[in-house]
Write a protein that holds these residues in place. Structure first.
Motif, PDB file in Angstrom:
ATOM      1  N   ALA A  56       0.833  -1.206   0.000  1.00 49.93           N
ATOM      2  CA  ALA A  56       0.000   0.000   0.000  1.00 49.93           C
ATOM      3  C   ALA A  56       0.869   1.258   0.000  1.00 49.93           C
ATOM      4  O   ALA A  56       2.030   1.243   0.415  1.00 49.93           O
ATOM      5  CB  ALA A  56      -0.924   0.001   1.216  1.00 49.93           C
ATOM      6  N   ASP A  57       0.284   2.349  -0.466  1.00 51.62           N
ATOM      7  CA  ASP A  57       0.919   3.664  -0.400  1.00 51.62           C
ATOM      8  C   ASP A  57       0.304   4.441   0.746  1.00 51.62           C
ATOM      9  O   ASP A  57      -0.857   4.841   0.686  1.00 51.62           O
ATOM     10  CB  ASP A  57       0.713   4.435  -1.714  1.00 51.62           C
ATOM     11  N   TYR A  58       1.073   4.629   1.802  1.00 49.76           N
ATOM     12  CA  TYR A  58       0.632   5.428   2.939  1.00 49.76           C
ATOM     13  C   TYR A  58       1.148   6.852   2.720  1.00 49.76           C
ATOM     14  O   TYR A  58       2.274   7.192   3.074  1.00 49.76           O
ATOM     15  CB  TYR A  58       1.146   4.813   4.234  1.00 49.76           C
ATOM     16  N   ASP A  59       0.316   7.660   2.099  1.00 48.77           N
ATOM     17  CA  ASP A  59       0.729   8.982   1.642  1.00 48.77           C
ATOM     18  C   ASP A  59       0.818   9.980   2.790  1.00 48.77           C
ATOM     19  O   ASP A  59      -0.043  10.020   3.674  1.00 48.77           O
ATOM     20  CB  ASP A  59      -0.259   9.513   0.603  1.00 48.77           C
ATOM     21  N   ARG A  78       5.708   9.016   0.979  1.00 46.75           N
ATOM     22  CA  ARG A  78       5.045   7.786   1.390  1.00 46.75           C
ATOM     23  C   ARG A  78       5.872   7.109   2.476  1.00 46.75           C
ATOM     24  O   ARG A  78       7.104   7.136   2.422  1.00 46.75           O
ATOM     25  CB  ARG A  78       4.902   6.823   0.197  1.00 46.75           C
ATOM     26  N   ARG A 129       7.744   4.272   4.011  1.00 38.27           N
ATOM     27  CA  ARG A 129       8.395   3.109   3.401  1.00 38.27           C
ATOM     28  C   ARG A 129       8.811   2.061   4.434  1.00 38.27           C
ATOM     29  O   ARG A 129       8.857   0.874   4.140  1.00 38.27           O
ATOM     30  CB  ARG A 129       9.624   3.566   2.602  1.00 38.27           C
ATOM     31  N   ARG A 183       9.762   8.284   2.479  1.00 36.35           N
ATOM     32  CA  ARG A 183      10.482   8.693   1.271  1.00 36.35           C
ATOM     33  C   ARG A 183       9.736   9.846   0.624  1.00 36.35           C
ATOM     34  O   ARG A 183       8.532   9.757   0.352  1.00 36.35           O
ATOM     35  CB  ARG A 183      10.629   7.542   0.280  1.00 36.35           C
ATOM     36  N   ASP A 238       9.165  12.871  -2.340  1.00 34.39           N
ATOM     37  CA  ASP A 238       9.337  13.186  -3.750  1.00 34.39           C
ATOM     38  C   ASP A 238      10.401  14.271  -3.921  1.00 34.39           C
ATOM     39  O   ASP A 238      10.535  15.171  -3.076  1.00 34.39           O
ATOM     40  CB  ASP A 238       8.016  13.667  -4.354  1.00 34.39           C
TER      41      ASP A 238
END
Length: 253
Positions: free
Chosen positions: A71-74, A93, A95, A111, A113
């Motif tokens: 999953a992407d935990y934004d 996100r 990691r 991590r 952007d």
């Protein structure tokens, strides 16, 4: 008197404190027992060009969760001191994550952007110390001060190592001013040359009270996780080292 002071974007110390951001989790999870965990907010700081460190409970709440590795935990991190004219907001996100209680420390690695540490720099993590006590500076964000500006307190202290059910063995007790939102804030070694050195990561308050206390007491201490606790999370430590490999830290110049 409140010992915290705001740091302006144009202040002399702003460059060294620029890697500290206010983090918000942009998701809602379901806990093991079926109740919702609302998005959290707190403090995070850069530990490599692309990674920031914060508390597990800041992004996931105070309940044990089943994390989906796919999953992407934004999250988003707002660096208030990134530039004199405007803050920098960066998406990311989660990691790697530790947990609550047991052998895993209350830590999460995010991590980001565009790897803002390439411009802002990042913090070094202190090695284990036989005696953790000593002066530190704490810098972070707090709800009672709006979460929009960074606050800094100089010359507070790590007073003792903890060994209770509330603050597990190996955690640290300190007297730096801490309020909700300051979880994840770095406790910095004021004497370290070069890039700032993180001695511990602020994790909360024991028996918090509304008033400012006149002095330290163990019953109302603030708690922190020593940087050396990352050794219990080898995947997290390896990710930081890989990201740093071959990269020059702008704050070390």
């Amino acid at each position: 008197m409140d010992p915290r002071a705001y740091v302006a974007a144009g202040a002399a110390e702003a460059r060294r404190l620029a890697p500290i951001g206010a983090i918000e989790s942009d998701f809602v999870l379901r806990a093991k027992r079926g109740f919702g965990v609302p998005p959290g907010a707190g403090t995070a700081f850069l530990v490599s060009p692309c990674y920031a460190l914060t508390n597990y409970h800041v992004v996931f709440g105070n309940h044990p969760l089943n994390l989906d590795p796919m999953a992407d935990y934004d999250v988003s991190v707002r660096f208030a001191l990134a530039a004199a004219d405007a803050p920098l907001r960066v998406a990311g996100r989660v990691r790697h994550a530790g947990g609550l209680g047991g052998a895993l420390p209350d830590l999460a690695l995010v991590r980001l952007d565009d790897c803002p540490g390439r411009r802002l720099g990042w913090y070094e993590l202190a090695a284990p110390r036989a005696d953790p006590r000593g002066p530190v500076d704490l810098a972070g964000y707090a709800r009672d001060r709006g979460m929009r500006q960074l606050s800094r307190q100089r010359a507070c202290r790590i007073v003792a190592a903890a060994g209770t059910a509330t603050a597990g063995a190996g955690w640290l007790l300190h007297d730096c001013a801490s309020r909700e939102g300051a979880s994840g804030a770095p406790l910095l070694d004021p004497a370290a040359p070069g890039a700032p050195l993180v001695v511990a990561i602020n994790a909360g308050e024991l028996a918090p009270v509304r008033d400012i206390l006149p002095g330290f007491t163990a019953a109302h201490a603030n708690i922190a996780i020593p940087s050396a606790a990352l050794s219990a999370l080898p995947a997290m430590l390896a990710a930081i080292r890989r990201d740093r490999a071959g990269q020059a830290n702008p704050l070390a110049r």
